[in-house]
Design a protein around this motif. Structure first.
Motif, PDB file in Angstrom:
ATOM      1  N   MET A  59       1.043  -1.243  -0.073  1.00 34.54           N
ATOM      2  CA  MET A  59      -0.148  -0.036   0.111  1.00 34.54           C
ATOM      3  C   MET A  59       0.765   1.396  -0.008  1.00 34.54           C
ATOM      4  O   MET A  59       1.920   1.244   0.553  1.00 34.54           O
ATOM      5  N   VAL A  60       0.496   2.246  -0.599  1.00 41.15           N
ATOM      6  CA  VAL A  60       1.307   3.430  -0.811  1.00 41.15           C
ATOM      7  C   VAL A  60       0.476   4.721  -0.317  1.00 41.15           C
ATOM      8  O   VAL A  60      -0.773   4.449  -0.876  1.00 41.15           O
ATOM      9  N   PHE A  61       1.094   5.499   0.490  1.00 42.34           N
ATOM     10  CA  PHE A  61       0.167   6.734   0.895  1.00 42.34           C
ATOM     11  C   PHE A  61       0.973   8.031   0.293  1.00 42.34           C
ATOM     12  O   PHE A  61       2.333   7.743   0.176  1.00 42.34           O
ATOM     13  N   GLU A  62       0.333   9.072   0.119  1.00 39.73           N
ATOM     14  CA  GLU A  62       0.979  10.225  -0.196  1.00 39.73           C
ATOM     15  C   GLU A  62       1.507  10.732   1.039  1.00 39.73           C
ATOM     16  O   GLU A  62       0.851  10.942   2.024  1.00 39.73           O
ATOM     17  N   SER A  63       2.731  11.002   0.705  1.00 35.53           N
ATOM     18  CA  SER A  63       3.613  11.769   1.844  1.00 35.53           C
ATOM     19  C   SER A  63       3.215  13.302   2.153  1.00 35.53           C
ATOM     20  O   SER A  63       2.916  13.673   1.336  1.00 35.53           O
TER      21      SER A  63
END
Length: 79
Positions: free
Chosen positions: A1-5
Motif C-alpha cells: 500500500m502506498v500513501f501520499e507523504s
C-alpha cells in the motif's frame, strides 16, 4: 500500500495504521510506503475529485460539469 507523504501528517498516518494492525483490522505484515504525490497520479487524483465534489456540494459549479457523469454517490448506513 502506498500513501501520499504529507510530511507533518505522516506520523499521524502511521499511528492510525498501528492501531488498525493492533485491532487486527488490517494485516500486520501489510507493506506500507509513503511517496511524494508527484511520483504516482493515483496519490493525488482522489484528492482532486474529492475537492471538486466538496466544492460542488458547497455551490461551486466550476469543475463539476467535467466530472458529473463519472462520479457515483453511494449512501451508507449503519448495519
Amino acid at each position: 500500500m502506498v500513501f501520499e507523504s504529507r510530511r507533518e501528517q505522516d506520523a499521524g498516518d502511521r499511528a492510525i495504521l498501528t492501531a488498525l494492525r493492533r485491532g487486527e483490522q488490517i494485516a500486520a505484515e501489510m507493506s506500507v510506503n509513503w511517496e511524494r504525490a508527484s511520483s504516482d497520479a493515483a496519490l493525488w487524483t482522489a484528492d482532486v475529485v474529492a475537492g471538486i465534489v466538496t466544492g460542488w456540494m458547497g455551490g461551486d459549479q466550476q469543475w463539476w460539469p467535467l466530472f458529473e457523469d463519472r462520479v457515483t454517490f453511494l449512501e451508507a448506513s449503519e448495519a
